[in-house]
Design a protein around this motif. Structure first.
Motif, PDB file in Angstrom:
ATOM      1  N   ASN A  56      11.278 -11.210  -5.911  1.00  0.00           N
ATOM      2  CA  ASN A  56      11.244  -9.989  -5.176  1.00  0.00           C
ATOM      3  C   ASN A  56      12.394  -9.821  -4.211  1.00  0.00           C
ATOM      4  OD1 ASN A  56       8.843  -9.221  -6.325  1.00  0.00           O
ATOM      5  ND2 ASN A  56       7.408 -10.024  -4.694  1.00  0.00           N
ATOM      6  N   ASP A  57      12.919 -10.747  -3.516  1.00  0.00           N
ATOM      7  CA  ASP A  57      13.829 -10.691  -2.791  1.00  0.00           C
ATOM      8  C   ASP A  57      15.366 -10.479  -3.397  1.00  0.00           C
ATOM      9  OD1 ASP A  57      12.347 -11.497  -0.621  1.00  0.00           O
ATOM     10  OD2 ASP A  57      12.897 -13.521  -0.538  1.00  0.00           O
ATOM     11  N   GLN A  58      15.393 -10.913  -4.666  1.00  0.00           N
ATOM     12  CA  GLN A  58      16.570 -10.658  -5.680  1.00  0.00           C
ATOM     13  C   GLN A  58      16.475  -8.955  -6.067  1.00  0.00           C
ATOM     14  OE1 GLN A  58      19.083 -12.620  -6.208  1.00  0.00           O
ATOM     15  NE2 GLN A  58      20.010 -11.561  -7.717  1.00  0.00           N
ATOM     16  N   GLU A  59      15.158  -8.592  -6.394  1.00  0.00           N
ATOM     17  CA  GLU A  59      15.237  -7.132  -6.455  1.00  0.00           C
ATOM     18  C   GLU A  59      15.421  -6.197  -5.411  1.00  0.00           C
ATOM     19  OE1 GLU A  59      14.604  -5.221  -9.164  1.00  0.00           O
ATOM     20  OE2 GLU A  59      15.220  -6.943 -10.225  1.00  0.00           O
ATOM     21  N   ASP A  60      15.161  -6.802  -4.088  1.00  0.00           N
ATOM     22  CA  ASP A  60      15.225  -5.831  -2.822  1.00  0.00           C
ATOM     23  C   ASP A  60      16.702  -6.309  -2.135  1.00  0.00           C
ATOM     24  OD1 ASP A  60      12.866  -4.667  -3.258  1.00  0.00           O
ATOM     25  OD2 ASP A  60      11.884  -5.897  -2.362  1.00  0.00           O
ATOM     26  N   MET A  61      17.620  -6.930  -2.474  1.00  0.00           N
ATOM     27  CA  MET A  61      18.959  -7.059  -2.029  1.00  0.00           C
ATOM     28  C   MET A  61      19.664  -5.703  -2.184  1.00  0.00           C
ATOM     29  SD  MET A  61      21.423  -8.509  -4.671  1.00  0.00           S
ATOM     30  CE  MET A  61      20.822 -10.035  -5.453  1.00  0.00           C
ATOM     31  N   LEU A  62      20.319  -5.690  -1.149  1.00  0.00           N
ATOM     32  CA  LEU A  62      21.212  -4.420  -1.202  1.00  0.00           C
ATOM     33  C   LEU A  62      22.492  -4.485  -2.115  1.00  0.00           C
ATOM     34  CD1 LEU A  62      21.239  -3.595   2.578  1.00  0.00           C
ATOM     35  CD2 LEU A  62      19.837  -2.575   1.046  1.00  0.00           C
ATOM     36  N   VAL A  63      22.603  -3.409  -2.817  1.00  0.00           N
ATOM     37  CA  VAL A  63      23.720  -3.338  -3.716  1.00  0.00           C
ATOM     38  C   VAL A  63      24.348  -1.865  -3.706  1.00  0.00           C
ATOM     39  CG1 VAL A  63      22.066  -2.747  -5.676  1.00  0.00           C
ATOM     40  CG2 VAL A  63      24.167  -4.058  -6.180  1.00  0.00           C
ATOM     41  N   GLN A  64      25.455  -2.174  -4.092  1.00  0.00           N
ATOM     42  CA  GLN A  64      26.198  -0.645  -4.381  1.00  0.00           C
ATOM     43  C   GLN A  64      26.694  -0.646  -5.868  1.00  0.00           C
ATOM     44  OE1 GLN A  64      30.029  -0.240  -2.422  1.00  0.00           O
ATOM     45  NE2 GLN A  64      29.496   1.994  -2.270  1.00  0.00           N
ATOM     46  N   TYR A  65      26.559   0.479  -6.413  1.00  0.00           N
ATOM     47  CA  TYR A  65      26.812   0.416  -8.040  1.00  0.00           C
ATOM     48  C   TYR A  65      28.059   1.056  -7.863  1.00  0.00           C
ATOM     49  CZ  TYR A  65      22.678  -1.421  -9.927  1.00  0.00           C
ATOM     50  OH  TYR A  65      21.549  -2.367 -10.319  1.00  0.00           O
ATOM     51  N   VAL A  66      29.118   0.666  -8.743  1.00  0.00           N
ATOM     52  CA  VAL A  66      30.243   1.313  -9.143  1.00  0.00           C
ATOM     53  C   VAL A  66      30.306   1.779 -10.588  1.00  0.00           C
ATOM     54  CG1 VAL A  66      33.134   1.407  -8.881  1.00  0.00           C
ATOM     55  CG2 VAL A  66      31.309   0.194  -6.991  1.00  0.00           C
ATOM     56  N   VAL A  67      30.574   2.867 -11.012  1.00  0.00           N
ATOM     57  CA  VAL A  67      30.645   3.028 -12.398  1.00  0.00           C
ATOM     58  C   VAL A  67      32.132   3.749 -12.617  1.00  0.00           C
ATOM     59  CG1 VAL A  67      29.616   4.450 -14.448  1.00  0.00           C
ATOM     60  CG2 VAL A  67      28.202   3.675 -12.483  1.00  0.00           C
ATOM     61  N   LEU A  68      32.872   3.106 -13.791  1.00  0.00           N
ATOM     62  CA  LEU A  68      34.259   3.411 -14.212  1.00  0.00           C
ATOM     63  C   LEU A  68      33.883   3.904 -15.429  1.00  0.00           C
ATOM     64  CD1 LEU A  68      36.094   0.308 -12.814  1.00  0.00           C
ATOM     65  CD2 LEU A  68      35.693   2.220 -11.726  1.00  0.00           C
ATOM     66  N   ARG A  69      35.066   4.617 -16.011  1.00  0.00           N
ATOM     67  CA  ARG A  69      35.209   5.202 -17.090  1.00  0.00           C
ATOM     68  C   ARG A  69      36.007   4.529 -18.375  1.00  0.00           C
ATOM     69  NH1 ARG A  69      37.468  11.296 -16.506  1.00  0.00           N
ATOM     70  NH2 ARG A  69      37.946  10.889 -18.691  1.00  0.00           N
ATOM     71  N   ARG A  70      35.425   4.029 -19.302  1.00  0.00           N
ATOM     72  CA  ARG A  70      35.982   3.008 -20.682  1.00  0.00           C
ATOM     73  C   ARG A  70      37.229   3.517 -20.802  1.00  0.00           C
ATOM     74  NH1 ARG A  70      37.848  -1.553 -21.503  1.00  0.00           N
ATOM     75  NH2 ARG A  70      35.783  -2.341 -20.781  1.00  0.00           N
ATOM     76  N   ASP A  71      37.221   5.016 -21.200  1.00  0.00           N
ATOM     77  CA  ASP A  71      38.399   5.821 -21.559  1.00  0.00           C
ATOM     78  C   ASP A  71      39.536   5.710 -20.700  1.00  0.00           C
ATOM     79  OD1 ASP A  71      37.098   7.467 -19.987  1.00  0.00           O
ATOM     80  OD2 ASP A  71      38.036   9.274 -20.989  1.00  0.00           O
ATOM     81  N   LEU A  72      39.305   5.718 -19.531  1.00  0.00           N
ATOM     82  CA  LEU A  72      40.397   5.453 -18.597  1.00  0.00           C
ATOM     83  C   LEU A  72      41.018   3.926 -18.334  1.00  0.00           C
ATOM     84  CD1 LEU A  72      39.380   7.846 -15.557  1.00  0.00           C
ATOM     85  CD2 LEU A  72      41.073   8.173 -17.546  1.00  0.00           C
TER      86      LEU A  72
END
Length: 190
Positions: free
Chosen positions: A70-86
């Motif tokens: 549960n603690d692992q699921e509730d950790m604060l996280v930022q998602y960064v998504v990049l474009r594969r073609d670039l």
């Protein structure tokens, strides 16, 4: 201090687990001293290598394991998504820069948000969690941005200027349990 370390396999903290990595001369351990720590130990043997920890450490109860998950699921996280073609057509540094722009902008735009304040607090600034994913191209990044907007997930779609090209996006920091559902189908960026 090295002599005082028993043969440890795993630390379980209130925010999740981290593993001890031995090297020929030292151990690398990240500990957050301001948080309570539950230390679990087990003997290391050839049948139980450190690189393959057991699903439940010796002496851990089901409650402790559930709490760690549960603690692992509730950790604060930022998602960064990049474009594969670039990634395939631009210099790597340029693509990384795009992700940095989006990440900083998402955090700065939500600098007064409680999750952002906790994510960037002096106590946790050195242990940020980011997940970097990829989509195929422009259409997919625009569709993802629309889904996040519809789901109420604050994020920044970075549009590179003067070309006006959507290059990547980043969320503000969220508990993983809230935001991970939007990114389940995406691949890790490699």
């Amino acid at each position: 201090m090295m002599a005082a370390l028993p043969s440890l396999c795993r630390f379980t903290t209130i925010l999740g687990s981290c593993f001890i990595t031995p090297s020929p001369r030292s151990f690398k351990i990240r500990v957050r001293p301001h948080l309570p720590i539950c230390l679990t130990t087990r003997k290391l043997s050839s049948s139980s290598p450190m690189s393959q920890p057991s699903s439940q450490p010796a002496g851990a109860t089901k409650t402790e394991s559930a709490r760690a998950e549960n603690d692992q699921e509730d950790m604060l996280v930022q998602y960064v998504v990049l474009r594969r073609d670039l990634i395939e057509s631009w210099p790597l540094g340029s693509v990384v820069t795009q992700g940095c722009h989006a990440s900083v902008c998402a955090i700065w735009s939500h600098k007064d948000d409680p999750h952002t304040l906790q994510y960037c607090s002096p106590e946790t600034i050195d242990s940020m969690h980011k997940v970097t994913l990829e989509v195929k191209g422009e259409t997919q990044i625009l569709n993802l941005s629309e889904k996040l907007t519809a789901g109420g997930i604050a994020h920044k779609l970075w549009i590179e200027q003067p070309e006006n090209i959507p290059t990547c996006l980043a969320t503000k920091p969220y508990p993983k349990s809230i935001v991970s559902v939007f990114f389940k189908k995406l691949k890790l960026c490699k």
